[in-house]
Scaffold this motif. Structure first.
Motif, PDB file in Angstrom:
ATOM      1  N   HIS A 306      55.822  33.473  11.230  1.00 49.20           N
ATOM      2  CA  HIS A 306      54.825  34.740  11.492  1.00 49.20           C
ATOM      3  C   HIS A 306      55.263  35.443  12.933  1.00 49.20           C
ATOM      4  CE1 HIS A 306      52.524  33.476   8.235  1.00 49.20           C
ATOM      5  NE2 HIS A 306      52.517  32.208   8.752  1.00 49.20           N
ATOM      6  N   LEU A 307      56.380  35.049  13.576  1.00 44.81           N
ATOM      7  CA  LEU A 307      56.999  36.061  14.580  1.00 44.81           C
ATOM      8  C   LEU A 307      57.815  37.201  13.856  1.00 44.81           C
ATOM      9  CD1 LEU A 307      58.335  33.338  16.952  1.00 44.81           C
ATOM     10  CD2 LEU A 307      56.307  34.794  17.188  1.00 44.81           C
ATOM     11  N   PRO A 308      57.778  38.276  14.539  1.00 48.76           N
ATOM     12  CA  PRO A 308      58.646  39.406  14.145  1.00 48.76           C
ATOM     13  C   PRO A 308      60.030  39.176  14.057  1.00 48.76           C
ATOM     14  CG  PRO A 308      57.644  39.766  16.070  1.00 48.76           C
ATOM     15  CD  PRO A 308      57.033  38.735  15.551  1.00 48.76           C
ATOM     16  N   HIS A 309      60.912  39.475  13.199  1.00 48.62           N
ATOM     17  CA  HIS A 309      62.146  39.380  12.993  1.00 48.62           C
ATOM     18  C   HIS A 309      62.728  40.765  12.631  1.00 48.62           C
ATOM     19  CE1 HIS A 309      60.770  35.151  12.371  1.00 48.62           C
ATOM     20  NE2 HIS A 309      61.881  34.643  12.965  1.00 48.62           N
ATOM     21  N   ARG A 310      64.214  40.837  12.983  1.00 50.70           N
ATOM     22  CA  ARG A 310      64.734  42.091  12.563  1.00 50.70           C
ATOM     23  C   ARG A 310      66.148  41.585  11.811  1.00 50.70           C
ATOM     24  NH1 ARG A 310      65.514  42.608  18.649  1.00 50.70           N
ATOM     25  NH2 ARG A 310      67.283  41.390  19.078  1.00 50.70           N
ATOM     26  N   PRO A 311      66.681  42.439  11.176  1.00 55.29           N
ATOM     27  CA  PRO A 311      67.861  41.986  10.427  1.00 55.29           C
ATOM     28  C   PRO A 311      69.069  41.894  11.252  1.00 55.29           C
ATOM     29  CG  PRO A 311      66.712  44.003   9.263  1.00 55.29           C
ATOM     30  CD  PRO A 311      66.111  43.792  10.588  1.00 55.29           C
ATOM     31  N   LYS A 312      69.936  40.964  10.937  1.00 58.35           N
ATOM     32  CA  LYS A 312      71.020  40.679  11.748  1.00 58.35           C
ATOM     33  C   LYS A 312      72.416  40.372  10.643  1.00 58.35           C
ATOM     34  CE  LYS A 312      73.088  38.258  15.711  1.00 58.35           C
ATOM     35  NZ  LYS A 312      73.137  37.247  16.782  1.00 58.35           N
ATOM     36  N   THR A 313      73.514  40.875  10.940  1.00 56.15           N
ATOM     37  CA  THR A 313      74.590  40.686  10.300  1.00 56.15           C
ATOM     38  C   THR A 313      75.768  40.112  11.008  1.00 56.15           C
ATOM     39  OG1 THR A 313      74.109  42.438   8.553  1.00 56.15           O
ATOM     40  CG2 THR A 313      76.430  41.664   8.906  1.00 56.15           C
ATOM     41  N   VAL A 314      76.240  38.817  10.503  1.00 56.59           N
ATOM     42  CA  VAL A 314      77.172  38.238  11.432  1.00 56.59           C
ATOM     43  C   VAL A 314      78.499  38.227  10.529  1.00 56.59           C
ATOM     44  CG1 VAL A 314      77.951  36.029  12.403  1.00 56.59           C
ATOM     45  CG2 VAL A 314      75.624  36.788  12.485  1.00 56.59           C
ATOM     46  N   THR A 315      79.728  38.408  11.053  1.00 54.00           N
ATOM     47  CA  THR A 315      81.159  38.373  10.198  1.00 54.00           C
ATOM     48  C   THR A 315      81.615  37.053  10.606  1.00 54.00           C
ATOM     49  OG1 THR A 315      81.422  40.907  10.591  1.00 54.00           O
ATOM     50  CG2 THR A 315      83.159  39.472  10.227  1.00 54.00           C
ATOM     51  N   THR A 316      81.876  36.166   9.677  1.00 53.86           N
ATOM     52  CA  THR A 316      82.469  34.898   9.786  1.00 53.86           C
ATOM     53  C   THR A 316      83.978  34.991  10.010  1.00 53.86           C
ATOM     54  OG1 THR A 316      83.081  34.907   7.661  1.00 53.86           O
ATOM     55  CG2 THR A 316      80.845  34.013   8.042  1.00 53.86           C
ATOM     56  N   CYS A 322      77.639  37.901   6.571  1.00 48.61           N
ATOM     57  CA  CYS A 322      76.504  37.311   6.398  1.00 48.61           C
ATOM     58  C   CYS A 322      75.119  37.956   6.945  1.00 48.61           C
ATOM     59  CB  CYS A 322      76.666  35.726   6.771  1.00 48.61           C
ATOM     60  SG  CYS A 322      77.884  34.745   5.996  1.00 48.61           S
ATOM     61  N   THR A 323      74.305  38.471   6.132  1.00 47.92           N
ATOM     62  CA  THR A 323      73.141  38.965   6.532  1.00 47.92           C
ATOM     63  C   THR A 323      72.084  38.039   6.672  1.00 47.92           C
ATOM     64  OG1 THR A 323      73.565  41.034   5.519  1.00 47.92           O
ATOM     65  CG2 THR A 323      71.408  40.957   6.178  1.00 47.92           C
ATOM     66  N   GLY A 324      71.144  37.926   7.950  1.00 50.86           N
ATOM     67  CA  GLY A 324      70.140  37.121   8.157  1.00 50.86           C
ATOM     68  C   GLY A 324      69.248  37.917   8.927  1.00 50.86           C
ATOM     69  N   LYS A 325      68.336  37.005   9.660  1.00 49.86           N
ATOM     70  CA  LYS A 325      67.305  37.784  10.567  1.00 49.86           C
ATOM     71  C   LYS A 325      67.549  36.857  11.994  1.00 49.86           C
ATOM     72  CE  LYS A 325      63.841  39.179   7.076  1.00 49.86           C
ATOM     73  NZ  LYS A 325      62.601  39.088   6.605  1.00 49.86           N
ATOM     74  N   GLU A 326      66.939  37.736  12.978  1.00 47.58           N
ATOM     75  CA  GLU A 326      66.793  36.917  14.333  1.00 47.58           C
ATOM     76  C   GLU A 326      65.313  37.361  14.857  1.00 47.58           C
ATOM     77  OE1 GLU A 326      69.855  38.219  16.969  1.00 47.58           O
ATOM     78  OE2 GLU A 326      69.309  40.413  16.933  1.00 47.58           O
ATOM     79  N   LEU A 327      65.021  36.595  16.070  1.00 51.12           N
ATOM     80  CA  LEU A 327      63.781  37.062  16.392  1.00 51.12           C
ATOM     81  C   LEU A 327      63.623  38.494  17.078  1.00 51.12           C
ATOM     82  CD1 LEU A 327      62.523  33.859  18.298  1.00 51.12           C
ATOM     83  CD2 LEU A 327      61.494  34.787  16.150  1.00 51.12           C
ATOM     84  N   ASP A 328      62.832  39.133  16.957  1.00 52.90           N
ATOM     85  CA  ASP A 328      62.389  40.594  17.395  1.00 52.90           C
ATOM     86  C   ASP A 328      61.259  40.501  18.493  1.00 52.90           C
ATOM     87  OD1 ASP A 328      62.818  43.173  18.072  1.00 52.90           O
ATOM     88  OD2 ASP A 328      61.928  43.945  16.239  1.00 52.90           O
TER      89      ASP A 328
END
Length: 496
Positions: A306-316, A322-328
């Motif tokens: 329930h914390l806000p997150h924003r999209p994040k893309t990491v290149t392996t 790889c697309t995921g989320k991180e805390l915003d």
């Protein structure tokens, strides 16, 4: 209101400089029995802090009168004696040099930052936290530090009644009247140790040049604004009268908050015929065997959603995105309601290892059963209001029964500037017919993450015992409410 234990003592800063030592004793925190609710069942403040303004000449006994008033009140909620000396303005290098040569007029109203003094008092009166500047008489300069306060206030200083913005904030205005010869004798005893030259310097350079004219021109005329004039010595009768008045005002503000909470909670639950969850913001964990072993961590992991997150893309390393989320969030912290919030604190630290942790101590008054705020220790991101606005808080407690402690904790966070929808209350257990219904009606944007919901509260009578552990007379005790069924207590339910 800030308090850490039940003793009545004063916190003094130490200083080798005699004048600095005197000034360091001006801002005093009286530790008392705690802060009762200052809000209603809707979660909104219903009364302001009681503010007393105490003025008088230099060395007239203002601080002593303030201390005597507070001591005579006994179990009144925590009080800070706030000195105007904290609000001397920032000085230029030239002014600092004059101050060290005893040629700067500290007794003129222009030497005091009146707008800041009034702003800090207004925050404290509105039950909000404030950060009080710290002034050093050894360096003759305002320091780059502040004192954090949230409490009832007694403001004292020679100009405490001078500015109309200050006078408008006081619930009681006191002027300490003292003979000029006695004030001079006290000033000499306070500021001069053993040098005749220093004595003459005090008389010619300070007292006659600054102190006496300031008293005649600025301080004494403010006596007409006072509600009561108190002698600077032999004033026990006046102090008793003031204490009686303040105690009466405090009694009129009593709310019987916990009893009203339980009453309204039962009414709300009776009006819900289908037994549905309290609200959409109540998140109940699935009742699985995993709950017992990983309960605290599991609850925090659920709350993290329930914390806000924003999209994040990491290149392996294989160049795959790889697309995921991180805390915003700018700041996230935990606040534990001592002591039952401890297990949840450990769960939070397992999920967020570097999270800042604060604490609140809320206990029931032995006589009334009302919640009392006895201790506040919050992370820096909550003590400064411009940071608290953007902070997210995990509020941690073992269970919500009547919700009296939860109300106190939430109201404290809101008064520090935390946004309501930035508070996530994490708890092992709630009672459906307890105060959680009223809690969510008062604070509809707060999310509650819980491990289970029990159906109700059972009324019980808590007997009172004396110092020897002996029961008091029949009927001498108070009503309490216990989560039902009998296994409702969190330790019994999960850890037997």
């Amino acid at each position: 209101m800030l308090a850490e234990d039940h003793s009545h003592e004063f916190l003094d800063d130490e200083s080798q400089h005699s004048l600095e030592s005197h000034q360091s004793r001006k801002n005093i925190l009286l530790k008392s029995h705690g802060r009762p609710p200052w809000y209603g069942e809707d979660g909104l403040p219903i009364c302001s802090a009681f503010v007393i303004g105490i003025a008088g000449g230099s060395a007239s006994g203002k601080t002593h009168v303030a201390q005597q008033i507070v001591r005579s009140l006994g179990s009144v909620p925590t009080v800070v004696i706030l000195s105007q000396d904290s609000f001397y303005k920032q000085h230029t290098p030239e002014e600092v040099a004059l101050a060290h040569a005893n040629r700067f007029d500290f007794d003129h109203p222009d030497a005091i930052d009146m707008p800041m003094f009034a702003a800090c008092l207004a925050d404290l009166k509105a039950c909000r936290q404030s950060n009080i500047p710290v002034y050093s008489f050894a360096e003759h300069q305002r320091l780059n530090e502040v004192k954090y306060l949230q409490t009832h206030v007694s403001a004292e200083g020679i100009m405490a009644l001078h500015h109309p913005d200050l006078r408008s904030l006081y619930d009681l205005k006191v002027f300490v009247q003292c003979d000029s010869d006695l004030m001079l004798a006290r000033r000499i005893q306070r500021d001069v140790k053993d040098a005749e030259e220093a004595l003459m310097g005090l008389l010619s350079s300070i007292y006659l040049r600054y102190v006496k004219p300031a008293f005649d021109n600025f301080v004494l005329p403010t006596a007409r604004h006072a509600d009561i004039v108190v002698p600077g010595s032999n004033n026990s009768v006046a102090i008793d009268l003031i204490s009686t008045h303040i105690r009466r005002q405090m009694t009129e503000r009593a709310r019987h908050f916990r009893k009203r909470m339980v009453s309204q909670s039962i009414e709300c639950c009776l009006s819900t015929s289908d037994g549905s969850p309290v609200s959409k913001n109540l998140i109940v964990l699935p009742q699985t065997p995993q709950l017992k072993d990983r309960l605290a961590t599991f609850l925090i992991e659920k709350a993290m959603e329930h914390l806000p997150h924003r999209p994040k893309t990491v290149t392996t390393p294989t160049e795959v995105d790889c697309t995921g989320k991180e805390l915003d969030v700018k700041n996230v912290c935990g606040v534990s309601i001592i002591r039952s919030g401890g297990p949840l604190t450990r769960g939070l630290q397992r999920v967020l290892s570097d999270v800042a942790i604060g604490s609140l101590l809320v206990q029931s008054d032995a006589n009334s059963g009302e919640p009392l705020l006895l201790h506040v220790m919050l992370p820096k991101c909550l003590r400064e209001r411009h940071l608290a606005v953007d902070a997210w808080v995990f509020l941690l407690d073992a269970q919500i029964g009547t919700a009296a402690s939860a109300f106190m904790a939430i109201r404290t966070l809101l008064d520090h500037g935390v946004q309501q929808d930035h508070i996530i209350f994490v708890t092992f257990l709630i009672a459906r017919t307890g105060g959680v219904t009223v809690l969510q009606r008062a604070f509809p944007k707060i999310k509650i993450v819980t491990g289970a919901v029990d159906e109700g509260l059972r009324e019980a009578w808590l007997e009172r015992y004396n110092e020897k552990g002996e029961g008091q007379s029949e009927g001498d005790g108070r009503k309490v409410w216990i989560i039902e069924p009998g296994m409702g207590q969190i330790g019994d339910r999960y850890y037997l």
